[in-house]
Each structure stands twice: as structure tokens, then as C-alpha cells.
Design a protein around this motif. Structure first.
Motif, mmCIF file in Angstrom:
data_model
loop_
_atom_site.group_PDB
_atom_site.id
_atom_site.type_symbol
_atom_site.label_atom_id
_atom_site.label_comp_id
_atom_site.label_asym_id
_atom_site.label_seq_id
_atom_site.Cartn_x
_atom_site.Cartn_y
_atom_site.Cartn_z
ATOM 1 N N VAL A 46 0.840 -1.189 0.000
ATOM 2 C CA VAL A 46 0.000 0.000 0.000
ATOM 3 C C VAL A 46 0.874 1.236 0.000
ATOM 4 N N GLY A 47 0.597 2.144 -0.910
ATOM 5 C CA GLY A 47 1.376 3.369 -1.005
ATOM 6 C C GLY A 47 1.243 4.210 0.245
ATOM 7 N N ARG A 48 2.305 4.862 0.628
ATOM 8 C CA ARG A 48 2.292 5.705 1.817
ATOM 9 C C ARG A 48 2.507 7.158 1.411
ATOM 10 N N GLY A 49 1.780 7.604 0.391
ATOM 11 C CA GLY A 49 1.937 8.954 -0.103
ATOM 12 C C GLY A 49 1.484 9.987 0.911
ATOM 13 N N PHE A 50 1.947 11.203 0.723
ATOM 14 C CA PHE A 50 1.588 12.318 1.583
ATOM 15 C C PHE A 50 0.821 13.358 0.772
ATOM 16 N N LEU A 51 0.008 14.140 1.455
ATOM 17 C CA LEU A 51 -0.691 15.238 0.804
ATOM 18 C C LEU A 51 0.259 16.416 0.628
ATOM 19 N N PRO A 52 0.264 17.041 -0.546
ATOM 20 C CA PRO A 52 1.059 18.259 -0.712
ATOM 21 C C PRO A 52 0.599 19.320 0.290
ATOM 22 N N ARG A 53 1.517 20.225 0.665
ATOM 23 C CA ARG A 53 1.209 21.236 1.672
ATOM 24 C C ARG A 53 0.003 22.083 1.269
ATOM 25 N N LYS A 54 -0.062 22.458 0.019
ATOM 26 C CA LYS A 54 -1.165 23.297 -0.440
ATOM 27 C C LYS A 54 -2.493 22.551 -0.344
ATOM 28 N N ALA A 55 -2.485 21.262 -0.696
ATOM 29 C CA ALA A 55 -3.702 20.458 -0.627
ATOM 30 C C ALA A 55 -4.165 20.303 0.815
ATOM 31 N N LEU A 56 -3.219 20.053 1.729
ATOM 32 C CA LEU A 56 -3.567 19.919 3.141
ATOM 33 C C LEU A 56 -4.162 21.217 3.675
ATOM 34 N N SER A 57 -3.551 22.341 3.304
ATOM 35 C CA SER A 57 -4.069 23.637 3.761
ATOM 36 C C SER A 57 -5.486 23.871 3.262
ATOM 37 N N TYR A 58 -5.755 23.455 2.025
ATOM 38 C CA TYR A 58 -7.087 23.614 1.442
ATOM 39 C C TYR A 58 -8.118 22.827 2.239
ATOM 40 N N VAL A 59 -7.761 21.598 2.596
ATOM 41 C CA VAL A 59 -8.668 20.750 3.377
ATOM 42 C C VAL A 59 -8.866 21.342 4.773
ATOM 43 N N GLN A 60 -7.791 21.797 5.392
ATOM 44 C CA GLN A 60 -7.895 22.366 6.736
ATOM 45 C C GLN A 60 -8.754 23.631 6.749
ATOM 46 N N GLU A 61 -8.616 24.452 5.714
ATOM 47 C CA GLU A 61 -9.435 25.666 5.624
ATOM 48 C C GLU A 61 -10.912 25.313 5.475
ATOM 49 N N TYR A 62 -11.184 24.265 4.711
ATOM 50 C CA TYR A 62 -12.572 23.817 4.542
ATOM 51 C C TYR A 62 -13.142 23.349 5.884
ATOM 52 N N ILE A 63 -12.354 22.580 6.620
ATOM 53 C CA ILE A 63 -12.811 22.077 7.916
ATOM 54 C C ILE A 63 -13.101 23.240 8.865
ATOM 55 N N GLU A 64 -12.208 24.221 8.900
ATOM 56 C CA GLU A 64 -12.409 25.370 9.783
ATOM 57 C C GLU A 64 -13.700 26.109 9.446
ATOM 58 N N ALA A 65 -13.998 26.206 8.146
ATOM 59 C CA ALA A 65 -15.182 26.944 7.708
ATOM 60 C C ALA A 65 -16.472 26.162 7.908
ATOM 61 N N HIS A 66 -16.353 24.856 8.176
ATOM 62 C CA HIS A 66 -17.553 24.013 8.282
ATOM 63 C C HIS A 66 -17.564 23.196 9.576
ATOM 64 N N LEU A 67 -16.934 23.700 10.638
ATOM 65 C CA LEU A 67 -16.874 22.934 11.885
ATOM 66 C C LEU A 67 -18.254 22.596 12.429
ATOM 67 N N TYR A 123 -9.056 14.438 13.345
ATOM 68 C CA TYR A 123 -8.645 15.837 13.180
ATOM 69 C C TYR A 123 -9.840 16.774 13.362
ATOM 70 N N VAL A 124 -10.974 16.411 12.744
ATOM 71 C CA VAL A 124 -12.179 17.247 12.870
ATOM 72 C C VAL A 124 -12.594 17.346 14.342
ATOM 73 N N ILE A 125 -12.605 16.222 15.038
ATOM 74 C CA ILE A 125 -12.984 16.226 16.459
ATOM 75 C C ILE A 125 -12.012 17.076 17.271
ATOM 76 N N THR A 126 -10.723 16.949 16.971
ATOM 77 C CA THR A 126 -9.722 17.739 17.692
ATOM 78 C C THR A 126 -9.962 19.227 17.511
ATOM 79 N N ARG A 127 -10.238 19.653 16.286
ATOM 80 C CA ARG A 127 -10.470 21.065 16.030
ATOM 81 C C ARG A 127 -11.762 21.545 16.699
ATOM 82 N N ARG A 128 -12.773 20.706 16.738
ATOM 83 C CA ARG A 128 -14.016 21.085 17.408
ATOM 84 C C ARG A 128 -13.799 21.270 18.901
ATOM 85 N N VAL A 129 -13.039 20.360 19.497
ATOM 86 C CA VAL A 129 -12.777 20.463 20.933
ATOM 87 C C VAL A 129 -11.920 21.695 21.229
ATOM 88 N N GLU A 130 -10.926 21.959 20.384
ATOM 89 C CA GLU A 130 -10.086 23.139 20.587
ATOM 90 C C GLU A 130 -10.916 24.424 20.486
#
Length: 296
Positions: free
Chosen positions: A182-203, A238-245
């Protein structure tokens, strides 16, 4: 939810509906969960084909004898017992015969269209069926979902999608994980930031795993694997962690009622919020707030 809404795609316990104890549906019925008790002395329902993939875990009790035929072929002659797992892919014809049945089971049903999207387009083949078998990984996942629902907590769509994807991927290819490449690829920094911004906007919304994977046009299992490899935790955690924070900030800086904070941050109920907060912070929201506002 009434039994009528489960009219298609559900496992119908032999001998009638029995006692329905808990049932939950997500994503307009694409994922269904049911916790039920049923019993009967001699039961032989007619052949059936269901529209959903279904996984059933016997939690307690059993049968004196169980006989199962799939697509007209005898595949099992034995008995149900606690811990046994049955998996029937959608549209596979199933005939059963039960003797002296008295058991409690939990089952999850997943629509094929959702399953194919979760796995990146791979369909489940009929030869993956399992009757009263064993898989510790799948059994543990389904038992954990059952425990949450029975306790009165309704997990969000992201959690349930992730859980369903893991179970179905495991059942689609039951080889030990160590033998898989199974590949162990990582998300590019820009892609991760995009996902994190979406989560913040939709907590406060019911963020699904499919929503997050869709942002990057990735299959859900690939996204979940790469997100975890990049951040060290699953998307759901991650979503739960951000909600609790965010809850910590609101408890310290505002006078919002705890019930309102739970609602604003997307928890299914105040009790779900309190349980999650105490598990991660070691104290209840009320006790946490009292540390900052004595006498509140």
C-alpha cells in the motif's frame, strides 16, 4: 426511523422483524445500521436478494443450526454464535434455514454506489461472501459502531463513511495487511491547507469523508491514508480535535450555554459533546469553564 424506510436493502431477520432495538440511517439511506433481537424455533424464509451490501455481527446468543445457500449453492451448515460475522454482497441470492434461534445482532448496510465511490470504483464480487466467519478487524469496527449507537450517541457521517470504507476494503481483499503493498503517499502542503481551511469553515456542519476527499478529487481510502500519513491522525480525529479546541475557546471567552456550543460545533447532542470533551480534556465542559470563570 420506521421499519418501512428499511424496506429495501436491509437484512430481514428470519421469522419476522423481531425486536428492533436501535436503528440509524446516514446519507439518505446509503448507509444503514440496525441492532436487533430475534428468535424462532424453526425458520425457513424464501430466497432473497438485497440491494445493499450487508455485514452482520452476532453479538450474543446463537442458533442450534444454521444452513445457508448463496446463488443456489450450499455454503454453510453449522450454527450462529457470538462473534461470528456474515457478509453478503448486494444482489446475491440468499436462502437460509434456522433452528432454535435466539440472538442479538448488529448489521450495517452500504449502498453499492457509495461503496464503489469509497473504494475508488472497485465493485465487490459475489465470491467475497462470508457466512458465520471471523475477521477480528471488521468485527471490532462494527462492534464499536454498535456500542456508540446503543449508548445513545449518533456518530457523524465522516466517521461512519470511514468505518464503512475500512470494513468493505478489508472484506474485498482479506489478505493480511502485511502482504499488501500500500502506497504511503503524503498530501502536498497546499492540498492539506485547502482541506484544513474547509474544515475550519464548516466545523458546525456534518463534515463527511467523501466531502473532504472530493475537495482533492481523490478516492476516499486514498485521501484518508494520505491525510493520516501527513498529519499523524485520521480525518475524523482531526475534525474532532479542532471542534474540541474551538470549544475550549468558546468556554473560556464567551457565556454561550454548553448546549449551544455543542450545536454550533456540529456535535449531535450536548451529551455527545460532553463525552467527547471529557475523553480528550479529562474534565467536563462545565468543569473546564469553571476553571476560567469560578462560580459559573
Amino acid at each position: 426511523m420506521s421499519d418501512r424506510s428499511f424496506a429495501q436493502g436491509q437484512f430481514r431477520p428470519p421469522g419476522g422483524p423481531g425486536k428492533l432495538m436501535h436503528t440509524v440511517s446516514w446519507m439518505d439511506g446509503s448507509i444503514l445500521f440496525e441492532h436487533r433481537h430475534w428468535s424462532g424455533e424453526e425458520v425457513e424464509p424464501g430466497p432473497s436478494r438485497r440491494t445493499h451490501h450487508r455485514i452482520v455481527l452476532t453479538e450474543s446468543g446463537g442458533t442450534a443450526r444454521t444452513q445457508v445457500r448463496l446463488e443456489g449453492r450450499a455454503v454453510y451448515d453449522g450454527h450462529d454464535q457470538p462473534g461470528t460475522l456474515t457478509f453478503i454482497p448486494a444482489l446475491v441470492e440468499r436462502e437460509c434455514r434456522y433452528r432454535s434461534a435466539d440472538l442479538v445482532f448488529s448489521g450495517i448496510w452500504v449502498a453499492p454506489a457509495l461503496q464503489e465511490r469509497l473504494s475508488g470504483g472497485d465493485a465487490l464480487l459475489p465470491d467475497r461472501a462470508m457466512v458465520n466467519g471471523n475477521d477480528d478487524v471488521v468485527s471490532t469496527l462494527l462492534a464499536s459502531l454498535s456500542k456508540e449507537v446503543v449508548a445513545g450517541r449518533t456518530p457523524g457521517a465522516a466517521y461512519v463513511e470511514h468505518l464503512a470504507a475500512l470494513m468493505l476494503l478489508r472484506l474485498a481483499d482479506p489478505r493480511p495487511a502485511a502482504s499488501q503493498s500500500v502506497g504511503r503517499g503524503f498530501l502536498p502542503r497546499k492540498a492539506l491547507s485547502y482541506v484544513q481551511e474547509y474544515i475550519e469553515a464548516h466545523l458546525g456542519a456534518d463534515i463527511s469523508l467523501a466531502d473532504l476527499a472530493g475537495l482533492l478529487a481523490l478516492p476516499i481510502d486514498t485521501f484518508a491514508r494520505q491525510f493520516r500519513a501527513t498529519t499523524g491522525i485520521s480525518p475524523y480525529a482531526y475534525v474532532i480535535t479542532r471542534r474540541v479546541e474551538q470549544a475550549c475557546s468558546l468556554l473560556c471567552e464567551t457565556d454561550l450555554p454548553i448546549s449551544e456550543i455543542a450545536l454550533v460545533l456540529g456535535f449531535s447532542s450536548q451529551s455527545h459533546f460532553t463525552t467527547t470533551f471529557r475523553r480528550t480534556q479529562g474534565v467536563t465542559p462545565q468543569a473546564y469553564r469553571a476553571q476560567w470563570h469560578p462560580g459559573s
